[in-house]
Design a protein around this motif. Sequence first.
Motif, PDB file in Angstrom:
ATOM      1  N   PHE A 189      -7.781   0.620  -8.606  1.00  0.00           N
ATOM      2  CA  PHE A 189      -7.555  -0.126  -9.856  1.00  0.00           C
ATOM      3  C   PHE A 189      -6.769  -1.412  -9.584  1.00  0.00           C
ATOM      4  CE2 PHE A 189      -9.028   1.765 -13.798  1.00  0.00           C
ATOM      5  CZ  PHE A 189      -9.503   2.985 -13.369  1.00  0.00           C
ATOM      6  N   LEU A 190      -5.759  -1.310  -8.728  1.00  0.00           N
ATOM      7  CA  LEU A 190      -4.916  -2.489  -8.474  1.00  0.00           C
ATOM      8  C   LEU A 190      -5.657  -3.550  -7.673  1.00  0.00           C
ATOM      9  CD1 LEU A 190      -1.599  -0.583  -7.815  1.00  0.00           C
ATOM     10  CD2 LEU A 190      -1.938  -2.297  -9.609  1.00  0.00           C
ATOM     11  N   THR A 191      -6.332  -3.151  -6.614  1.00  0.00           N
ATOM     12  CA  THR A 191      -7.005  -4.163  -5.775  1.00  0.00           C
ATOM     13  C   THR A 191      -8.176  -4.795  -6.521  1.00  0.00           C
ATOM     14  OG1 THR A 191      -8.305  -2.437  -4.692  1.00  0.00           O
ATOM     15  CG2 THR A 191      -6.309  -3.175  -3.560  1.00  0.00           C
ATOM     16  N   ALA A 192      -8.766  -4.068  -7.459  1.00  0.00           N
ATOM     17  CA  ALA A 192      -9.882  -4.639  -8.237  1.00  0.00           C
ATOM     18  C   ALA A 192      -9.382  -5.470  -9.420  1.00  0.00           C
ATOM     19  CB  ALA A 192     -10.801  -3.517  -8.724  1.00  0.00           C
ATOM     20  N   GLY A 193      -8.062  -5.554  -9.598  1.00  0.00           N
ATOM     21  CA  GLY A 193      -7.527  -6.342 -10.712  1.00  0.00           C
ATOM     22  C   GLY A 193      -7.825  -5.714 -12.063  1.00  0.00           C
ATOM     23  N   LEU A 194      -7.857  -4.365 -12.115  1.00  0.00           N
ATOM     24  CA  LEU A 194      -8.226  -3.677 -13.355  1.00  0.00           C
ATOM     25  C   LEU A 194      -7.024  -3.072 -14.074  1.00  0.00           C
ATOM     26  CD1 LEU A 194     -11.426  -1.868 -12.032  1.00  0.00           C
ATOM     27  CD2 LEU A 194     -11.342  -3.826 -13.595  1.00  0.00           C
ATOM     28  N   ALA A 195      -5.815  -3.366 -13.599  1.00  0.00           N
ATOM     29  CA  ALA A 195      -4.617  -2.797 -14.233  1.00  0.00           C
ATOM     30  C   ALA A 195      -3.929  -3.871 -15.078  1.00  0.00           C
ATOM     31  CB  ALA A 195      -3.664  -2.288 -13.166  1.00  0.00           C
ATOM     32  N   ASP A 196      -3.640  -3.543 -16.320  1.00  0.00           N
ATOM     33  CA  ASP A 196      -2.907  -4.473 -17.198  1.00  0.00           C
ATOM     34  C   ASP A 196      -1.408  -4.196 -17.158  1.00  0.00           C
ATOM     35  OD1 ASP A 196      -5.155  -5.967 -18.523  1.00  0.00           O
ATOM     36  OD2 ASP A 196      -5.763  -3.906 -18.890  1.00  0.00           O
ATOM     37  N   GLU A 197      -1.039  -2.943 -16.964  1.00  0.00           N
ATOM     38  CA  GLU A 197       0.381  -2.571 -16.853  1.00  0.00           C
ATOM     39  C   GLU A 197       0.523  -1.513 -15.773  1.00  0.00           C
ATOM     40  OE1 GLU A 197       2.646  -1.398 -20.328  1.00  0.00           O
ATOM     41  OE2 GLU A 197       1.318  -2.575 -21.617  1.00  0.00           O
ATOM     42  N   LEU A 198       1.707  -1.493 -15.157  1.00  0.00           N
ATOM     43  CA  LEU A 198       2.060  -0.414 -14.227  1.00  0.00           C
ATOM     44  C   LEU A 198       3.389   0.170 -14.670  1.00  0.00           C
ATOM     45  CD1 LEU A 198       1.930   1.218 -11.574  1.00  0.00           C
ATOM     46  CD2 LEU A 198       2.969  -0.756 -10.421  1.00  0.00           C
ATOM     47  N   HIS A 199       3.407   1.476 -14.916  1.00  0.00           N
ATOM     48  CA  HIS A 199       4.636   2.189 -15.247  1.00  0.00           C
ATOM     49  C   HIS A 199       5.016   3.017 -14.015  1.00  0.00           C
ATOM     50  CE1 HIS A 199       3.529   2.180 -19.840  1.00  0.00           C
ATOM     51  NE2 HIS A 199       3.496   0.973 -19.297  1.00  0.00           N
ATOM     52  N   LEU A 200       6.022   2.551 -13.308  1.00  0.00           N
ATOM     53  CA  LEU A 200       6.420   3.191 -12.058  1.00  0.00           C
ATOM     54  C   LEU A 200       7.791   3.822 -12.269  1.00  0.00           C
ATOM     55  CD1 LEU A 200       5.232   3.263  -9.153  1.00  0.00           C
ATOM     56  CD2 LEU A 200       6.606   1.237  -8.652  1.00  0.00           C
ATOM     57  N   VAL A 201       7.864   5.123 -12.082  1.00  0.00           N
ATOM     58  CA  VAL A 201       9.145   5.813 -12.248  1.00  0.00           C
ATOM     59  C   VAL A 201       9.649   6.233 -10.874  1.00  0.00           C
ATOM     60  CG1 VAL A 201      10.183   7.950 -13.111  1.00  0.00           C
ATOM     61  CG2 VAL A 201       8.780   6.533 -14.613  1.00  0.00           C
ATOM     62  N   VAL A 202      10.877   5.839 -10.554  1.00  0.00           N
ATOM     63  CA  VAL A 202      11.433   6.130  -9.229  1.00  0.00           C
ATOM     64  C   VAL A 202      12.440   7.272  -9.343  1.00  0.00           C
ATOM     65  CG1 VAL A 202      12.615   5.178  -7.210  1.00  0.00           C
ATOM     66  CG2 VAL A 202      11.148   3.690  -8.607  1.00  0.00           C
ATOM     67  N   ALA A 214       2.645  12.898   3.636  1.00  0.00           N
ATOM     68  CA  ALA A 214       2.568  12.821   2.169  1.00  0.00           C
ATOM     69  C   ALA A 214       1.802  11.570   1.750  1.00  0.00           C
ATOM     70  CB  ALA A 214       3.982  12.796   1.594  1.00  0.00           C
ATOM     71  N   HIS A 215       1.331  11.563   0.482  1.00  0.00           N
ATOM     72  CA  HIS A 215       0.562  10.420  -0.025  1.00  0.00           C
ATOM     73  C   HIS A 215       1.494   9.340  -0.557  1.00  0.00           C
ATOM     74  CE1 HIS A 215      -2.514  13.634  -0.281  1.00  0.00           C
ATOM     75  NE2 HIS A 215      -3.320  12.645   0.032  1.00  0.00           N
ATOM     76  N   ARG A 216       1.208   8.106  -0.161  1.00  0.00           N
ATOM     77  CA  ARG A 216       1.920   6.961  -0.724  1.00  0.00           C
ATOM     78  C   ARG A 216       1.326   6.644  -2.099  1.00  0.00           C
ATOM     79  NH1 ARG A 216       6.426   4.957   2.003  1.00  0.00           N
ATOM     80  NH2 ARG A 216       6.176   5.257   4.219  1.00  0.00           N
ATOM     81  N   PHE A 217       2.119   5.913  -2.877  1.00  0.00           N
ATOM     82  CA  PHE A 217       1.674   5.481  -4.209  1.00  0.00           C
ATOM     83  C   PHE A 217       0.386   4.661  -4.102  1.00  0.00           C
ATOM     84  CE2 PHE A 217       2.700   1.366  -6.547  1.00  0.00           C
ATOM     85  CZ  PHE A 217       1.828   1.610  -7.594  1.00  0.00           C
ATOM     86  N   VAL A 218       0.290   3.774  -3.101  1.00  0.00           N
ATOM     87  CA  VAL A 218      -0.967   3.060  -2.836  1.00  0.00           C
ATOM     88  C   VAL A 218      -1.202   3.000  -1.334  1.00  0.00           C
ATOM     89  CG1 VAL A 218      -1.145   1.586  -4.883  1.00  0.00           C
ATOM     90  CG2 VAL A 218       0.264   0.830  -2.967  1.00  0.00           C
ATOM     91  N   GLY A 219      -2.462   2.831  -0.962  1.00  0.00           N
ATOM     92  CA  GLY A 219      -2.824   2.629   0.423  1.00  0.00           C
ATOM     93  C   GLY A 219      -2.920   1.143   0.727  1.00  0.00           C
ATOM     94  N   ALA A 220      -3.521   0.840   1.882  1.00  0.00           N
ATOM     95  CA  ALA A 220      -3.687  -0.566   2.267  1.00  0.00           C
ATOM     96  C   ALA A 220      -4.735  -1.226   1.384  1.00  0.00           C
ATOM     97  CB  ALA A 220      -4.113  -0.638   3.725  1.00  0.00           C
ATOM     98  N   GLY A 221      -4.609  -2.537   1.210  1.00  0.00           N
ATOM     99  CA  GLY A 221      -5.601  -3.250   0.405  1.00  0.00           C
ATOM    100  C   GLY A 221      -5.151  -4.667   0.115  1.00  0.00           C
ATOM    101  N   ALA A 222      -6.065  -5.447  -0.441  1.00  0.00           N
ATOM    102  CA  ALA A 222      -5.745  -6.823  -0.844  1.00  0.00           C
ATOM    103  C   ALA A 222      -5.360  -6.792  -2.320  1.00  0.00           C
ATOM    104  CB  ALA A 222      -6.946  -7.732  -0.609  1.00  0.00           C
ATOM    105  N   PHE A 223      -4.067  -6.810  -2.580  1.00  0.00           N
ATOM    106  CA  PHE A 223      -3.575  -6.705  -3.959  1.00  0.00           C
ATOM    107  C   PHE A 223      -3.416  -8.104  -4.560  1.00  0.00           C
ATOM    108  CE2 PHE A 223      -2.338  -2.860  -1.821  1.00  0.00           C
ATOM    109  CZ  PHE A 223      -2.629  -1.873  -2.753  1.00  0.00           C
ATOM    110  N   PRO A 224      -3.701  -8.267  -5.854  1.00  0.00           N
ATOM    111  CA  PRO A 224      -3.541  -9.583  -6.471  1.00  0.00           C
ATOM    112  C   PRO A 224      -2.077 -10.009  -6.536  1.00  0.00           C
ATOM    113  CG  PRO A 224      -4.664  -8.049  -7.977  1.00  0.00           C
ATOM    114  CD  PRO A 224      -4.221  -7.262  -6.780  1.00  0.00           C
TER     115      PRO A 224
END
Length: 229
Positions: free
Chosen positions: A165-178, A188-198
Amino acid sequence: MADRPYTILSCGISIDGYLDAATPERLVLSNDDDLRRVDAVRADVDAILVGAETVRHDNPRLLVRDARLRECRRARGLGEHPMKVTVTRGGRLDPTASFFSTGDCEKVVYCERGGVAAARAHLGSVATVVDGGAPVDIRSLTEDLRRRGVRRLMVEGGGQIHTQFLTAGLADELHLVVAPFFVGDPRAHRFVGAGAFPWHPGHRAHLAETRQMGDVVLLRYAFAAAEAS
Ligand SMILES: NC(=O)c1ccc[n+]([C@@H]2O[C@H](COP(=O)([O-])OP(=O)(O)OC[C@H]3O[C@@H](n4cnc5c(N)ncnc54)[C@H](OP(=O)(O)O)[C@@H]3O)[C@@H](O)[C@H]2O)c1
């Protein structure tokens, strides 16, 4: 009509950016205040999407928990719970999983073309199985959801799905809770993998809100606002 739903990505991570702990048990990153916040976001969308691995690993119900929020949805002429959506290449999903067996709401499975016939055979009684193409293109998927009446979409992971969703530019908001701890396990899985992010050092996202809820903190990024500025 917009060609895709307004899309909110939502997830909890450890301080070191992990979504889980590489153990069979589901890692608890949230707390009660945050669960109430997530419930309110769920109640305000038309559909909730998760990846097939999240269905298999976490067995989430993806329902609106608070009876008052369900009542508000009914008052708005909506069903008590948003539509549930998942994506799979192979269709390896258990029809008795909570995703399918809970909530009086539509369940939609976008399946890669090669797996559609088999997926319809074992999931067809509990979900609508949609031919998502070969391979499944996430933008086309969101456009198809819009045609099915989804104006607001919440995406609740996991990492493969957030990355697309992020690399395709399809996210309008991100709610990240730490959450206030480290996982420290590269399995373990990371929140995102490698990619070309906008969003990168030369193109910073707009931090719209920070909110402390007990020992966790919400970071709310408004990508659409940053795009407009
Ligand atoms: N902390 C949080 O807020 C949070 C939230 C959600 C999940 N999680 C964690 O995240 C982990 C899972 O994350 P993950 O990255 O491994 O998996 P995921 O993103 O949940 O799902 C990946 C799966 O989705 C399907 N998929 C993804 N993209 C696709 C595409 N373009 N076309 C067709 N199918 C596609 C594939 O399913 P098939 O294998 O069936 O082909 C793929 O294996 C779990 O451990 C869970 O606990 C944490």
